[in-house]
Every structure is written in structure tokens, then in C-alpha cells.
Design a protein around this motif. Structure first.
Motif, mmCIF file in Angstrom:
data_model
loop_
_atom_site.group_PDB
_atom_site.id
_atom_site.type_symbol
_atom_site.label_atom_id
_atom_site.label_comp_id
_atom_site.label_asym_id
_atom_site.label_seq_id
_atom_site.Cartn_x
_atom_site.Cartn_y
_atom_site.Cartn_z
ATOM 1 N N ASN A 33 -34.570 -4.408 1.198
ATOM 2 C CA ASN A 33 -34.251 -3.299 -0.097
ATOM 3 C C ASN A 33 -34.458 -1.594 -0.072
ATOM 4 O O ASN A 33 -35.510 -1.998 0.469
ATOM 5 C CB ASN A 33 -33.720 -4.249 -0.830
ATOM 6 N N PRO A 34 -34.185 -0.903 -0.786
ATOM 7 C CA PRO A 34 -34.485 0.253 -0.807
ATOM 8 C C PRO A 34 -36.333 0.592 -1.591
ATOM 9 O O PRO A 34 -36.073 -0.773 -2.345
ATOM 10 C CB PRO A 34 -33.866 1.203 -1.502
ATOM 11 N N LYS A 70 -31.560 9.815 3.096
ATOM 12 C CA LYS A 70 -31.377 10.731 1.860
ATOM 13 C C LYS A 70 -29.969 11.221 0.864
ATOM 14 O O LYS A 70 -28.738 10.979 2.108
ATOM 15 C CB LYS A 70 -31.137 12.973 2.399
ATOM 16 N N LYS A 71 -29.994 10.353 -0.238
ATOM 17 C CA LYS A 71 -28.948 10.586 -0.920
ATOM 18 C C LYS A 71 -28.436 12.178 -0.882
ATOM 19 O O LYS A 71 -28.511 12.594 -0.407
ATOM 20 C CB LYS A 71 -29.164 10.400 -2.845
ATOM 21 N N GLU A 75 -32.157 13.014 -2.656
ATOM 22 C CA GLU A 75 -33.510 12.086 -2.868
ATOM 23 C C GLU A 75 -33.305 11.263 -1.807
ATOM 24 O O GLU A 75 -32.430 10.509 -0.655
ATOM 25 C CB GLU A 75 -33.018 11.155 -3.530
ATOM 26 N N HIS A 76 -34.895 10.773 -1.311
ATOM 27 C CA HIS A 76 -34.726 10.158 -0.687
ATOM 28 C C HIS A 76 -35.496 9.101 -0.459
ATOM 29 O O HIS A 76 -35.716 8.484 -1.984
ATOM 30 C CB HIS A 76 -36.380 10.784 0.364
ATOM 31 N N ILE A 77 -34.421 7.766 0.232
ATOM 32 C CA ILE A 77 -34.640 6.547 -0.497
ATOM 33 C C ILE A 77 -35.227 5.612 1.040
ATOM 34 O O ILE A 77 -35.313 6.128 2.242
ATOM 35 C CB ILE A 77 -33.623 5.719 -0.731
ATOM 36 N N TYR A 78 -36.259 4.946 0.933
ATOM 37 C CA TYR A 78 -36.996 3.588 1.952
ATOM 38 C C TYR A 78 -37.155 2.779 2.289
ATOM 39 O O TYR A 78 -36.545 2.186 1.097
ATOM 40 C CB TYR A 78 -38.668 4.449 2.092
ATOM 41 N N PHE A 79 -36.340 2.364 3.271
ATOM 42 C CA PHE A 79 -36.397 0.869 3.582
ATOM 43 C C PHE A 79 -36.416 0.784 4.867
ATOM 44 O O PHE A 79 -37.159 0.803 5.961
ATOM 45 C CB PHE A 79 -35.158 0.609 3.505
ATOM 46 N N ILE A 80 -36.904 -0.668 5.076
ATOM 47 C CA ILE A 80 -37.526 -2.025 6.187
ATOM 48 C C ILE A 80 -36.343 -2.092 7.145
ATOM 49 O O ILE A 80 -34.880 -2.932 5.867
ATOM 50 C CB ILE A 80 -38.237 -2.942 5.946
#
Length: 642
Positions: A33-34, A70-71, A75-80
Motif C-alpha cells: 500500500n502507499p 504523482k497525484k 503530491e508524491h506517493i511511494y509504494f513497494i
């Protein structure tokens, strides 16, 4: 999926110590998840400075272990990425079980739900139904109730198989959950799609799908449902992937689901208050696995909470290159070796490893009477005639049976198929175009035209018939005569339905040609019937194209001695050094009672003359405690950069 990461050696971490700490913390807390960056920073407080966290994140992004998107508002979101989840489960979760799961050999365990026939077969039945019958949609875009009833009768799946998972899907008031899941699978695998007022097959995908062997099909199916029919909380995600890790080595042994969930609680992967939800979900997930044919669920009379699961059909994932070679060899074997048994009573016995191409043919021209380890079809005159309407003529069916049958096709079956084939076509309906004149005078004028050469034939005072392929020529001549017909043609029948993906040409069945490389059977984000809750695929991906130097502070901004020497400073200068460490989000060294320790400052506080709040690490640097220090407590200090 799993095969893509299994080549990593668990003893050779492809990341640094700080990256390892960040990845472990992020994975256990968030799974795929983010990442909630504030929460992540809080969990790593006292272990990594802000700058160390940023550098570790940068390194993991460069190596592909963490992705960014990038939303809409930037805004940046990070995830595996999901392709890493199996390996990380093995690396970070499996050690909690000391290398092996809690097993039970209790004689009190009883099978609660036995493994059903494999889900690949259920998908094949639905695809064949769509090919044979078609699935028309209402004006609202839903499937007719009568058709839904037929699909329900088509599958061994039931609503009880998925009840505990509480899936959200389209039109729950109309579609039973197991029908929604089955439809969602064929959509998410790219095998079917909505088009105008009906559901149709994606024939290139179906053609390649039936060329896969069962292991390849299971790879794509498993990849799809692992993320589509599940809650996204990290603990529940960890449970799914952990259970998969046990599928091969512990096949046939009862896994204690209750104990697995307790170990999750013991190691902080699940809060005690959420334990009941985790256990309920775990039971629901094992029910799904049983419904899809992967194993059995069990219960024990000694305890109501006790739930057990055993793999009866392990999930195997092999390297991509090896998969292609193995599949090509397997297909050649399936084409050349007899693998079905045609009986004198017209039954066709299909072993579990039989080619899906012959199964696909039999689905189109015979009745399915037994679905188990051995699948049994029955050839009947009615079904063969129905198949012939779709292009599966008895002669074509007989050619396939001869190719795949162990031994000769029984003589009575051979003669019957030939007889049924001979009965076809003795009479037939032909589609012709009807041309209507407005008056007998016009009709006479048309008939008298000298250049028809048999293109039209008069059949009444106002009517003529012509072959459909002659329509363009006739239209042109009528226009020249001043009798131009309307462009629209009334009453044209829909295109004749044909059964797809049937060919005796071996060259057309090579499974790893260029077309298959372009086909992605499972692609996250493909619209189906079930709402997955995953939306990362909607966002714009952001590559990590920065250089490491861009993350590091400018050393020229501070006196060189602050970075190079342990020194004692006046409280006002020391405050400047501490403020610089806070601004850079880096560590500093403090010498307390002659011992040099590391300190991660967070904020300036009140004290005499001032104080600094942060994390003081022990002398060995392994444990940090929350502390507030004042200048009088230390002698020498220094700035420390990663």
C-alpha cells in the motif's frame, strides 16, 4: 509475480543497512500500500535521521524496490511494487516463524471445505458458454436474469465461498458474488469484454490462453486474485503471501491458521484489537483457495476458533525464460502424445494434464458430465449438431479426437460421427437479399435491363432476389437506371456466431510467438466486476533521475571544523551547530562524561540557557532513547553527515 523475484539470494541483500531498515519497516507496516511518510518517519525516529531516511529512500527507488507516483495535485506517493512482495515476505515475515509454519498432525481435524475443481476449468466453461450462447446485456448494461441463472448452474462455485471476504462489486442486488467473481476473472485476464449490448470474447487472448498449460494459467489467475479479491490492510496482505510461500514445501500438511494469526499479533504486524478481524479474513481467504481448487480447509472439534488449511495443489512459479522453454516443450508433447480416452459409450475421459485446446473443443460440442481430477465429456448428436452451427463440424471433431486419443477412436463412435456429419447440409437456409420495386412498371423495367447476367432473379410482381455479394453491383446499375435504392438495408441479420480459437494448423499454435509477448493476461487496473480498492495505476509514474549529491547539504554553508573536529563551543555557537543539524536533518556527535555518542536532534527546547530535544543513541549505536539535553551535559560536539 513470484517467479520474478525468487532469483534473489536471501543472504545477499541488494541494499545498504539503512535501506534494509527502511524497507523492512515500510514493508511490515504498509505492505504494497502507499507509504504514509509521516508514520514511517515516526517508526524510524531514533533509528534514522531525516537525511538518512531520504537517502535510503533515494537508493531503494534507484534500485526499483520502491516506486513513486504523482497525484493530480502534484503530491508524491511511494509504494513497494507488488512483484517484490513474495520475496520480501520470505525475507522479513518468514523469520518470525523460525523458517517453518505452525503445523498440526491432530487426528481431530476434519475437512470442512474440500478443494473444488481447478478455477482454470471454471473459466473455460464460462468462456465456452459465451462463445456458444452469447451474453446479451439489458438497456442498463446488466446481464439478463435468465442468463445469470444459466451461468450459476455452469459453475461449482457458490456464494458461500466468498461470503467472508465481503467483496464490493457491480450490482450486488442482481449478481450473486460467485458469478461476479467468475465474470471478473475473465475480464481482468483480458479474455472477455463488454461491447455495445453484449459481452464478447477477446478472441486473440482466448486463442493464446488455451495454448497455455495449467501451471501457466494458474500463474496468471493467482496473480489476478491475490490482489483483486482481498482487503488491502498490510497484515492481511502478509497473510496471503506467507500462505503462498508454504504451498510447495508443506503441501499435504495441515497449517494452523489460528497460530499463524497469533504470531502476527506477537510480532506487531497486527494489533490485538484487530486479531478477530484478521482471523475471520484468514478463514475467508482459505475458503477462496479451496473454491479455486488449491487446497482443503479443516476444522477441529476441540476448538471453535481452530482453522486449518492444507495445500493439495501447490502454487509453482518458475523463471520467465525457463517458463517459456518448459511450456514450448510441454505443448509439443501435448500435440504429439495421445492424452484423452474416447469410450464406446461416447464418453471422453480427459486427464488433469490434458491440453486445454482439446478441452476447449469438447466444451463446444459435447456435454460436461463429470468435473473432478478426471473430466468427462459425452458426445451426443444434439450437441454435435449445435457445435456444427458454430463451425465445429463432426468431421473436424473427429480429426481432433484422432489426434489426441489414446488408441483408435472406437468404431461405433467413428461411424456415428460420420453419419451425423452426413446428415448435415442435406437441406439448408441461404441468406439472400430481397429487392422490392415500388410498382410493377419499375419491376418490369428492372427485369428488362439487359446486363444483369443472372445477378438478380424475379420472384413476384414487385420482388427480386440476389446474392448479398452482388448488392454493390446491383445498386450501381439501379442508380444508372434512375432507380437508386435507399442506403439502409432493412432486416439484416446479426453476424453469424462462430466458435473461436479452433485450428488444426500446428504452426498457428506456437505459444511464445510475438503475439503472446504482446499479450498481458493480467494487467492491474483492467476493469472487471469487482472493486479492488487499488488505484496506484491511475497515477503518473515518477522516475528517480536525481543524483545523490543533490540530496546532500552544502558543506560550504558551515565552518569546516564543525564537520571535521570534536570541539567544545560557547553555548551560543553550539546552538548554531545544533540548529544546523536540525535544518539538515542529520546526526550530531555529543561527548557526555567522556563517552562519545550520537544524537539525532529534532527541535530546540526550553532550558538553561537552552535545550535540544531528540534521540540519544547508546554507545554501541543500536538503541535510542528520547532525551532533552542542555549544553552543560556535553563537552565536545560535531556534525555528522551520512
Amino acid at each position: 509475480m513470484m517467479n520474478e523475484v525468487s532469483t534473489h539470494n536471501l543472504d545477499e541483500r541488494p541494499w545498504s543497512k539503512d535501506e534494509d531498515l527502511l524497507l523492512q519497516t515500510a514493508f511490515l507496516e504498509f505492505g504494497g500500500n502507499p507509504l504514509q511518510m509521516e508514520r514511517l518517519a515516526s517508526l524510524l525516529a531514533g533509528k534514522l535521521s531525516g537525511l538518512e531516511l531520504e537517502i535510503a529512500l533515494f537508493g531503494l527507488r534507484k534500485k526499483g524496490w520502491i516506486n513513486a507516483a504523482k497525484k493530480t495535485w502534484g503530491e508524491h506517493i511511494y509504494f513497494i511494487p507488488s512483484l517484490h512482495l513474495p520475496f520480501l515476505t520470505e525475507h522479513y515475515v518468514l523469520p518470525f516463524f523460525q523458517g517453518s509454519p505452525p503445523l498440526s498432525s491432530s487426528s481431530d481435524i476434519e475437512v470442512f471445505v474440500e478443494a473444488k475443481p481447478k478455477i482454470a476449468g471454471e473459466i473455460l466453461h464460462l468462456l465456452s458458454y459465451i462463445a456458444n450462447q452469447g451474453v446479451q446485456l439489458t438497456a442498463k448494461g446488466t446481464i439478463h436474469k435468465k442468463t445469470l441463472g444459466k451461468i450459476e448452474n455452469l459453475t461449482v462455485l457458490t456464494s458461500a465461498d466468498f461470503k467472508a471476504l465481503k467483496l464490493s462489486y457491480s450490482h450486488p442486488d442482481l449478481y450473486p458474488v460467485h458469478v461476479a467473481v467468475l465474470l471478473d476473472l475473465v475480464f481482468s485476464l483480458g479474455l472477455a469484454r463488454r461491447e455495445e449490448a453484449e459481452i464478447i470474447l477477446n478472441e486473440p487472448y482466448v486463442s493464446k490462453w488455451i495454448q497455455l498449460n495449467s501451471h501457466q494459467m494458474e500463474r496468471y489467475i493467482y496473480e489476478a486474485f491475490m490482489e483483486r479479491y482481498s482487503v488491502q490492510e498490510s497484515a492481511l496482505q502478509h497473510f496471503r503471501y506467507l500462505l503462498s510461500l508454504f504451498s510447495s514445501q508443506y503441501a499435504g500438511q495441515w497449517l494452523d491458521v489460528h497460530q499463524i494469526c497469533l504470531i502476527f499479533v506477537q510480532h506487531g504486524m497486527c494489533d490485538e484489537r484487530e486479531y478477530a478481524e484478521l482471523l475471520s479474513y484468514a478463514k475467508g481467504w482459505t475458503m477462496l483457495l479451496a473454491a479455486f481448487g488449491y487446497g482443503d480447509t479443516g476444522v477441529c472439534s476441540a476448538s471453535e476458533d481452530a482453522t486449518f488449511y492444507r495445500w493439495t495443489s501447490p502454487v509453482f512459479f518458475i523463471a520467465e525464460e525457463a517458463e517459456q522453454t518448459e511450456a514450448s516443450d510441454r505443448l509439443e508433447k501435448e500435440i504429439t502424445e495421445p492424452i484423452i480416452y474416447v469410450q464406446p459409450d461416447f464418453e471422453v475421459i480427459v486427464p488433469p494434464d490434458a491440453s486445454y485446446q482439446i478441452r476447449w473443443l469438447l466444451e463446444g460440442c459435447s456435454d460436461l458430465i463429470v468435473r473432478d481430477q478426471m473430466t468427462i465429456y459425452k458426445l451426443t448428436r444434439e450437441r454435435l449438431l449445435e457445435g456444427a452451427e458454430l463451425g465445429l463440424t463432426p468431421s473436424l471433431v473427429l480429426e481432433w479426437l484422432n489426434r489426441y486419443s489414446q488408441g483408435n477412436v472406437p468404431e461405433n463412435v467413428f461411424l456415428a460421427l460420420n453419419q451425423w456429419g452426413a446428415e448435415l447440409g442435406r437441406t439448408s437456409f441461404a441468406q439472400v437479399m430481397l429487392l422490392r420495386a415500388e410498382s410493377e412498371q419499375d419491376a418490369d423495367k428492372i427485369e428488362a435491363y439487359p446486363a444483369w447476367n443472372g445477378a438478380i432473379q424475379r420472384i413476384g410482381p414487385l420482388y427480386f432476389i440476389l446474392e448479398p455479394e452482388k448488392m454493390a453491383e446491383v445498386r450501381k446499375r439501379l442508380t444508372l437506371m434512375g432507380l437508386a435504392p435507399a442506403k439502409a438495408v432493412k432486416g439484416i441479420d446479426a453476424e453469424v456466431r462462430r466458435y473461436p480459437a479452433i485450428s488444426l494448423d500446428r504452426d498457428s499454435t506456437a505459444p511464445f510467438d510475438d503475439d503472446l509477448h504482446r499479450i498481458k493476461f493480467y494487467e492491474e487496473g483492467r476493469q472487471g466486476f469487482v472493486y479492488t480498492g487499488r488505484n496506484l495505476h491511475y497515477y503518473e509514474s515518477i522516475p528517480e533521475d536525481r543524483e545523490l549529491i543533490s540530496l546532500l547539504p552544502n558543506k560550504a554553508e558551515v565552518p569546516k571544523m564543525w564537520l571535521d573536529e570534536w570541539r567544545e563551543y560557547h553555548p551560543s555557537t553550539a546552538k548554531q551547530l545544533v540548529q544546523q543539524a536540525i535544518e539538515w536533518r542529520t546526526r550530531m556527535g555529543v561527548e557526555i562524561q567522556g563517552a562519545r555518542q550520537q544524537f539525532i536532534p529534532e527541535s530546540i527546547g526550553k532550558g538553561e540557557p537552552w535545550a535540544v530535544n531528540g534521540w540519544l543513541l547508546t554507545k554501541d549505536g543500536n538503541v535510542a532513547e528520547k532525551r532533552t539535553l542542555v549544553p552543560i551535559e556535553w563537552t565536545n560536539v560535531i556534525l555528522i553527515l551520512p
